[in-house]
Design a protein around this motif. Sequence first.
Motif, PDB file in Angstrom:
ATOM      1  N   PRO A 312     -12.143  35.785 -35.008  1.00  0.00           N
ATOM      2  CA  PRO A 312     -11.141  35.217 -35.587  1.00  0.00           C
ATOM      3  C   PRO A 312     -11.746  34.561 -37.118  1.00  0.00           C
ATOM      4  O   PRO A 312     -12.997  34.331 -37.376  1.00  0.00           O
ATOM      5  CB  PRO A 312     -11.939  33.644 -34.866  1.00  0.00           C
ATOM      6  N   GLY A 313     -11.127  34.637 -38.125  1.00  0.00           N
ATOM      7  CA  GLY A 313     -11.653  34.114 -40.140  1.00  0.00           C
ATOM      8  C   GLY A 313     -12.246  35.088 -40.060  1.00  0.00           C
ATOM      9  O   GLY A 313     -12.061  35.404 -41.527  1.00  0.00           O
ATOM     10  N   LEU A 326     -14.902  47.302 -45.074  1.00  0.00           N
ATOM     11  CA  LEU A 326     -15.846  46.122 -45.946  1.00  0.00           C
ATOM     12  C   LEU A 326     -15.096  44.758 -46.020  1.00  0.00           C
ATOM     13  O   LEU A 326     -14.407  43.966 -46.248  1.00  0.00           O
ATOM     14  CB  LEU A 326     -15.757  46.780 -47.454  1.00  0.00           C
ATOM     15  N   PRO A 327     -15.442  44.377 -44.665  1.00  0.00           N
ATOM     16  CA  PRO A 327     -14.754  43.313 -44.410  1.00  0.00           C
ATOM     17  C   PRO A 327     -14.820  42.288 -45.021  1.00  0.00           C
ATOM     18  O   PRO A 327     -15.525  41.708 -45.461  1.00  0.00           O
ATOM     19  CB  PRO A 327     -14.704  42.863 -42.882  1.00  0.00           C
ATOM     20  N   ASP A 328     -14.289  41.387 -45.264  1.00  0.00           N
ATOM     21  CA  ASP A 328     -14.399  39.614 -45.800  1.00  0.00           C
ATOM     22  C   ASP A 328     -15.063  38.327 -44.787  1.00  0.00           C
ATOM     23  O   ASP A 328     -13.694  38.075 -43.965  1.00  0.00           O
ATOM     24  CB  ASP A 328     -12.400  39.227 -46.610  1.00  0.00           C
ATOM     25  N   PHE A 329     -16.190  38.497 -44.939  1.00  0.00           N
ATOM     26  CA  PHE A 329     -16.595  37.411 -43.979  1.00  0.00           C
ATOM     27  C   PHE A 329     -17.018  36.188 -44.709  1.00  0.00           C
ATOM     28  O   PHE A 329     -17.957  35.142 -43.868  1.00  0.00           O
ATOM     29  CB  PHE A 329     -18.282  38.222 -44.001  1.00  0.00           C
ATOM     30  N   ARG A 330     -16.273  35.885 -45.834  1.00  0.00           N
ATOM     31  CA  ARG A 330     -16.986  34.167 -46.303  1.00  0.00           C
ATOM     32  C   ARG A 330     -16.222  33.796 -45.555  1.00  0.00           C
ATOM     33  O   ARG A 330     -16.841  31.963 -45.806  1.00  0.00           O
ATOM     34  CB  ARG A 330     -15.619  34.818 -47.556  1.00  0.00           C
ATOM     35  N   ALA A 331     -15.503  33.240 -44.182  1.00  0.00           N
ATOM     36  CA  ALA A 331     -16.143  32.247 -43.854  1.00  0.00           C
ATOM     37  C   ALA A 331     -16.844  31.957 -42.994  1.00  0.00           C
ATOM     38  O   ALA A 331     -17.103  30.849 -42.642  1.00  0.00           O
ATOM     39  CB  ALA A 331     -14.730  32.231 -42.542  1.00  0.00           C
ATOM     40  N   ASP A 335     -23.169  34.160 -48.799  1.00  0.00           N
ATOM     41  CA  ASP A 335     -24.363  35.102 -49.314  1.00  0.00           C
ATOM     42  C   ASP A 335     -24.130  36.311 -48.019  1.00  0.00           C
ATOM     43  O   ASP A 335     -24.658  35.620 -47.526  1.00  0.00           O
ATOM     44  CB  ASP A 335     -25.733  33.769 -49.006  1.00  0.00           C
ATOM     45  N   SER A 336     -23.791  36.928 -48.572  1.00  0.00           N
ATOM     46  CA  SER A 336     -23.669  38.525 -47.628  1.00  0.00           C
ATOM     47  C   SER A 336     -25.029  39.011 -47.262  1.00  0.00           C
ATOM     48  O   SER A 336     -25.479  38.971 -46.742  1.00  0.00           O
ATOM     49  CB  SER A 336     -22.888  39.775 -48.598  1.00  0.00           C
ATOM     50  N   GLU A 360     -19.367  39.906 -53.209  1.00  0.00           N
ATOM     51  CA  GLU A 360     -20.495  39.011 -52.392  1.00  0.00           C
ATOM     52  C   GLU A 360     -19.037  38.489 -51.403  1.00  0.00           C
ATOM     53  O   GLU A 360     -18.338  38.638 -51.562  1.00  0.00           O
ATOM     54  CB  GLU A 360     -20.133  37.682 -53.168  1.00  0.00           C
ATOM     55  N   GLY A 361     -19.938  38.014 -50.307  1.00  0.00           N
ATOM     56  CA  GLY A 361     -19.600  37.285 -48.740  1.00  0.00           C
ATOM     57  C   GLY A 361     -18.713  38.711 -48.321  1.00  0.00           C
ATOM     58  O   GLY A 361     -18.085  37.964 -47.266  1.00  0.00           O
ATOM     59  N   HIS A 362     -18.582  39.105 -48.391  1.00  0.00           N
ATOM     60  CA  HIS A 362     -18.460  40.650 -47.227  1.00  0.00           C
ATOM     61  C   HIS A 362     -19.275  41.596 -46.980  1.00  0.00           C
ATOM     62  O   HIS A 362     -20.916  41.401 -47.520  1.00  0.00           O
ATOM     63  CB  HIS A 362     -17.282  41.528 -48.434  1.00  0.00           C
ATOM     64  N   LEU A 363     -19.157  42.055 -46.023  1.00  0.00           N
ATOM     65  CA  LEU A 363     -20.438  43.333 -45.071  1.00  0.00           C
ATOM     66  C   LEU A 363     -19.741  44.657 -45.292  1.00  0.00           C
ATOM     67  O   LEU A 363     -18.942  44.545 -44.555  1.00  0.00           O
ATOM     68  CB  LEU A 363     -20.574  42.740 -43.611  1.00  0.00           C
TER      69      LEU A 363
END
Length: 409
Positions: A312-313, A326-331, A335-336, A360-363
């Motif tokens: 989720p998120g 490259l998923p967006d993990f900003r939730a 700071d990746s 930035e914010g992605h992994l």
Amino acid sequence: MTLSKLAESLAAPATLRLNATAARLKAEGAPVIHLGGGEPESPAPAAAVQAARAMLDRGDVKYTATAGIPALRQRVASYVEAEFGRPTTPAEVLVTAGAKPAIYAALVAVLDPGDEVVFPAPFWVSYPEMVRLAGGVPVAVAGPDGSHEPRIQDMEAAVTARTRMIILNSPNNPSGAVYSEAFVAGVMDLCERRGLFLLADEIYRRLTFDGRIAPSAVRFARDLGDEGRVILVDGVSKMFGMTGFRVGWAVASRRIIEVMGNVIGQTMSCASSLGQVAALAALEKDTGYVEDLRRDLQGRRDTAVRELTAIPGLRLVPPSGTFYCLPDFRAFGADSTALAAFLLEHTRVVTVPGVDFGREGHLRISYCGPAADVVEGIRRLRWALDPTSPREIQFGGAVHVRTWERPGA
Ligand SMILES: Cc1ncc(COP(=O)(O)O)c(C=O)c1O
């Protein structure tokens, strides 16, 4: 001790740095799952191994011509001609020790100090550093939020009087995006209008999914002859799982190839003769290897997308090619680098911070490893990030209890 300011300012490639960390943790017995890899796990094609073995048995492993053995140059020319239906001669082919030296030689061949090179973000980690090493200035152009493809007008706006080259990498490392035909054609047109070189890094071109074909810049170039401005880069590393053989190539006008050849000749001499005969055998006797690999990766992609989108998120643009996404993990935090370190510490899963790829914010998550690792690795990420997941999880033969605060919580 003082070393070169330029060389000292270079970052060690994030991907190689993480490989070293993962190897160290593994050697210490930690239950590491590597979702940071950059190569298919399948062994090289049998024909390639046999060809290299026969050469070793003869003991005849010597220098080759700088531009590569004639049979391989011819074979690459025929391959390019068959793929794109455009006449190509061996004089337009330079064989190098992997795709990396081909890219670097192209930059050295084209750039004067201070010249600018434009490329989309997210980008492969080595482009900015190679551009700087070659004396140039990297200029990254990001796509709109939620897209990995910039708008053509933003690419055009980044072009100045100092711009000499645009680099396109499709299918893309790290996002797995395949650029649209309109975008590739638009960038080719921009290069032709503004007198720029287009370096098309198409090393993942044959690894696409769901019947998608990656539009190649070569198809849209008006001129591929002596005045041609496209430099096509490809190689056997990814499509044949032959990363350690170190064989890639550039295809461009005779003049560009000649100058790039001088750069290689003065610095690296030639690609390994062993690697070259192996690459030739792979290209000549490819009876379905690439298609088998492609199909296998598509299955792993499906698994990775299914597991990731259950977190989720997390937001994900599903990849259409390569073996990355490259998923967006900003939730879970902006700071990746900190997030990747957090995940490594608590879940022993290696991911690569998006900041190294200009996002930035992605992994970056690789799904080229064993399918079971992809599932288990993403399951651990979910445990660490999803507040509704159980407090305890078992991995590496031990029960792990969540005693820490999730980032972004
Ligand atoms: C986009 C891209 N270009 C080039 C390369 C380099 O390939 P090689 O190993 O053949 O030098 C890589 C390797 O990861 C890559 O991802």
